[in-house]
Design a protein around this motif. Structure first.
Motif, PDB file in Angstrom:
ATOM      1  N   ILE A 251      -5.724   6.253  -7.945  1.00  0.00           N
ATOM      2  CA  ILE A 251      -6.316   6.102  -6.535  1.00  0.00           C
ATOM      3  C   ILE A 251      -7.211   7.285  -6.302  1.00  0.00           C
ATOM      4  O   ILE A 251      -7.874   7.148  -5.256  1.00  0.00           O
ATOM      5  CB  ILE A 251      -5.512   5.684  -5.288  1.00  0.00           C
ATOM      6  CG1 ILE A 251      -4.531   6.765  -5.430  1.00  0.00           C
ATOM      7  CG2 ILE A 251      -4.714   4.345  -5.843  1.00  0.00           C
ATOM      8  CD1 ILE A 251      -3.582   6.550  -4.241  1.00  0.00           C
ATOM      9  N   ASP A 252      -6.904   8.500  -6.991  1.00  0.00           N
ATOM     10  CA  ASP A 252      -7.661   9.599  -6.583  1.00  0.00           C
ATOM     11  C   ASP A 252      -9.282   9.425  -6.518  1.00  0.00           C
ATOM     12  O   ASP A 252      -9.842   9.229  -7.706  1.00  0.00           O
ATOM     13  CB  ASP A 252      -7.275  10.961  -7.520  1.00  0.00           C
ATOM     14  CG  ASP A 252      -8.027  12.199  -7.283  1.00  0.00           C
ATOM     15  OD1 ASP A 252      -8.000  12.549  -6.204  1.00  0.00           O
ATOM     16  OD2 ASP A 252      -8.772  12.888  -8.225  1.00  0.00           O
TER      17      ASP A 252
ATOM     18  N   ILE B 227       2.262   2.458  -3.252  1.00  0.00           N
ATOM     19  CA  ILE B 227       1.388   3.046  -4.082  1.00  0.00           C
ATOM     20  C   ILE B 227       1.438   4.442  -3.910  1.00  0.00           C
ATOM     21  O   ILE B 227       1.438   5.310  -4.582  1.00  0.00           O
ATOM     22  CB  ILE B 227       0.032   2.496  -3.975  1.00  0.00           C
ATOM     23  CG1 ILE B 227       0.077   1.011  -4.838  1.00  0.00           C
ATOM     24  CG2 ILE B 227      -0.983   3.239  -4.920  1.00  0.00           C
ATOM     25  CD1 ILE B 227      -0.981   0.186  -4.575  1.00  0.00           C
TER      26      ILE B 227
ATOM     27  N   TYR C 146      -1.627  10.035   4.945  1.00  0.00           N
ATOM     28  CA  TYR C 146      -1.947   8.517   4.951  1.00  0.00           C
ATOM     29  C   TYR C 146      -1.157   7.834   6.223  1.00  0.00           C
ATOM     30  O   TYR C 146       0.149   7.878   6.068  1.00  0.00           O
ATOM     31  CB  TYR C 146      -1.806   8.040   3.752  1.00  0.00           C
ATOM     32  CG  TYR C 146      -2.641   8.554   2.503  1.00  0.00           C
ATOM     33  CD1 TYR C 146      -3.524   7.810   2.210  1.00  0.00           C
ATOM     34  CD2 TYR C 146      -2.233   9.620   1.741  1.00  0.00           C
ATOM     35  CE1 TYR C 146      -4.398   8.336   1.049  1.00  0.00           C
ATOM     36  CE2 TYR C 146      -2.737  10.052   1.059  1.00  0.00           C
ATOM     37  CZ  TYR C 146      -4.136   9.432   0.529  1.00  0.00           C
ATOM     38  OH  TYR C 146      -4.736   9.756  -0.516  1.00  0.00           O
TER      39      TYR C 146
ATOM     40  N   GLN D 282       0.829   6.939  -9.455  1.00  0.00           N
ATOM     41  CA  GLN D 282      -0.087   6.246  -9.067  1.00  0.00           C
ATOM     42  C   GLN D 282      -1.308   6.948  -8.454  1.00  0.00           C
ATOM     43  O   GLN D 282      -2.375   6.607  -8.409  1.00  0.00           O
ATOM     44  CB  GLN D 282       0.267   5.115  -7.892  1.00  0.00           C
ATOM     45  CG  GLN D 282       1.228   4.364  -8.318  1.00  0.00           C
ATOM     46  CD  GLN D 282       0.860   3.413  -9.623  1.00  0.00           C
ATOM     47  OE1 GLN D 282      -0.191   2.756  -9.537  1.00  0.00           O
ATOM     48  NE2 GLN D 282       1.979   3.083 -10.417  1.00  0.00           N
ATOM     49  N   HIS D 283      -0.972   8.247  -8.274  1.00  0.00           N
ATOM     50  CA  HIS D 283      -2.050   9.159  -7.519  1.00  0.00           C
ATOM     51  C   HIS D 283      -3.153   9.302  -8.416  1.00  0.00           C
ATOM     52  O   HIS D 283      -4.302   9.208  -7.785  1.00  0.00           O
ATOM     53  CB  HIS D 283      -1.335  10.446  -7.290  1.00  0.00           C
ATOM     54  CG  HIS D 283      -0.199  10.440  -5.886  1.00  0.00           C
ATOM     55  ND1 HIS D 283       0.212  11.312  -5.443  1.00  0.00           N
ATOM     56  CD2 HIS D 283       0.060   9.081  -5.326  1.00  0.00           C
ATOM     57  CE1 HIS D 283       1.044  11.036  -4.452  1.00  0.00           C
ATOM     58  NE2 HIS D 283       0.956   9.561  -4.532  1.00  0.00           N
TER      59      HIS D 283
ATOM     60  N   THR E 127     -11.169   7.485  -2.282  1.00  0.00           N
ATOM     61  CA  THR E 127      -9.608   7.434  -2.619  1.00  0.00           C
ATOM     62  C   THR E 127      -9.346   5.717  -2.041  1.00  0.00           C
ATOM     63  O   THR E 127      -8.727   5.107  -2.393  1.00  0.00           O
ATOM     64  CB  THR E 127      -8.875   8.344  -2.058  1.00  0.00           C
ATOM     65  OG1 THR E 127      -9.215   9.567  -2.912  1.00  0.00           O
ATOM     66  CG2 THR E 127      -7.556   7.959  -2.086  1.00  0.00           C
TER      67      THR E 127
ATOM     68  N   ALA F  76      -6.261  -1.103  -5.912  1.00  0.00           N
ATOM     69  CA  ALA F  76      -4.902  -1.196  -6.583  1.00  0.00           C
ATOM     70  C   ALA F  76      -3.897  -1.965  -5.943  1.00  0.00           C
ATOM     71  O   ALA F  76      -3.147  -2.705  -6.336  1.00  0.00           O
ATOM     72  CB  ALA F  76      -4.606   0.154  -6.616  1.00  0.00           C
TER      73      ALA F  76
ATOM     74  N   ILE G 189       0.940  -1.024   0.088  1.00  0.00           N
ATOM     75  CA  ILE G 189       0.052  -0.146  -0.099  1.00  0.00           C
ATOM     76  C   ILE G 189       0.847   1.289  -0.071  1.00  0.00           C
ATOM     77  O   ILE G 189       0.752   2.359  -0.917  1.00  0.00           O
ATOM     78  CB  ILE G 189      -0.830  -0.086   1.207  1.00  0.00           C
ATOM     79  CG1 ILE G 189      -1.785  -1.101   1.024  1.00  0.00           C
ATOM     80  CG2 ILE G 189      -1.604   1.177   1.267  1.00  0.00           C
ATOM     81  CD1 ILE G 189      -2.608  -1.564   2.155  1.00  0.00           C
TER      82      ILE G 189
ATOM     83  N   LYS H 118     -10.570   2.863  -4.117  1.00  0.00           N
ATOM     84  CA  LYS H 118      -9.605   2.777  -5.066  1.00  0.00           C
ATOM     85  C   LYS H 118      -7.995   2.400  -4.737  1.00  0.00           C
ATOM     86  O   LYS H 118      -7.645   1.262  -5.462  1.00  0.00           O
ATOM     87  CB  LYS H 118      -9.509   4.062  -6.013  1.00  0.00           C
ATOM     88  CG  LYS H 118     -10.793   4.473  -6.663  1.00  0.00           C
ATOM     89  CD  LYS H 118     -10.425   5.813  -7.427  1.00  0.00           C
ATOM     90  CE  LYS H 118     -11.675   5.947  -8.541  1.00  0.00           C
ATOM     91  NZ  LYS H 118     -11.507   6.962  -9.227  1.00  0.00           N
ATOM     92  N   LEU H 119      -7.874   2.861  -3.503  1.00  0.00           N
ATOM     93  CA  LEU H 119      -6.347   2.380  -2.833  1.00  0.00           C
ATOM     94  C   LEU H 119      -6.416   0.956  -2.682  1.00  0.00           C
ATOM     95  O   LEU H 119      -5.675   0.173  -3.001  1.00  0.00           O
ATOM     96  CB  LEU H 119      -6.016   3.231  -1.930  1.00  0.00           C
ATOM     97  CG  LEU H 119      -4.819   2.734  -1.326  1.00  0.00           C
ATOM     98  CD1 LEU H 119      -3.538   3.019  -1.989  1.00  0.00           C
ATOM     99  CD2 LEU H 119      -4.534   3.652  -0.118  1.00  0.00           C
TER     100      LEU H 119
END
Length: 144
Positions: free
Chosen positions: A30-31, A20, A89, A26-27, A133, A140, A17, A136-137
């Motif tokens: 996952i945004d 990413i 995060y 990668q942002h 987000t 991913a 994680i 999506k994270l």
């Protein structure tokens, strides 16, 4: 209100994680806000003090330059741009994966700045974006 945040548990190791989150390329993937379009400058892997630029769109296209202001490998990353607010995060290994908490924090602004954000609806907009987000994270991280 100075912060909005959400947490979820992702069935993936913290290292996957974090990889990413520490890769600005990668942002856009996952945004959850729909505003991050592309990484345009900066390192492939972020570290404390690293600067990175993004193509953005919120009504009109623009570019923003960010700086990593908090960093603990595998556990914590936060960045901010010219504004005083930051995206943060936090990752905590738990049974079954990793608990991820994303926070948008405007507490460094004077009261008038925080009031302006509230009047513009940013706490609610950012809450929805954070929740998306994290979804999506998670997708991913479990694909990787």
């Amino acid at each position: 209100m100075s912060t909005v945040q959400a947490s979820t548990t992702i069935a993936a190791p913290a290292e996957a994680i974090f990889a990413i989150l520490a890769d600005p390329r990668q942002h856009p993937l996952i945004d959850g806000s729909g505003t991050v379009l592309a990484s345009i400058s900066g390192p492939e892997r972020l570290s404390l003090g690293a600067r990175f630029g993004m193509d953005m769109h919120r009504g009109v296209p623009y570019r923003i330059r960010n700086r990593v202001v908090e960093f603990e490998e595998g556990r914590l990353i936060a960045w901010r741009h010219v504004g005083l607010h930051r995206w943060r995060y936090e990752l905590e290994p738990v049974e079954g994966g990793t608990r991820v908490t994303e926070t948008w924090d405007d507490s460094r602004y004077p009261a008038a700045g925080r009031l302006a954000f509230r009047l513009l609806g940013y706490p609610e907009k950012n809450q929805r974006a954070i929740e998306e987000t994290l979804v999506k994270l998670g997708a991913a991280a479990t694909r990787a």
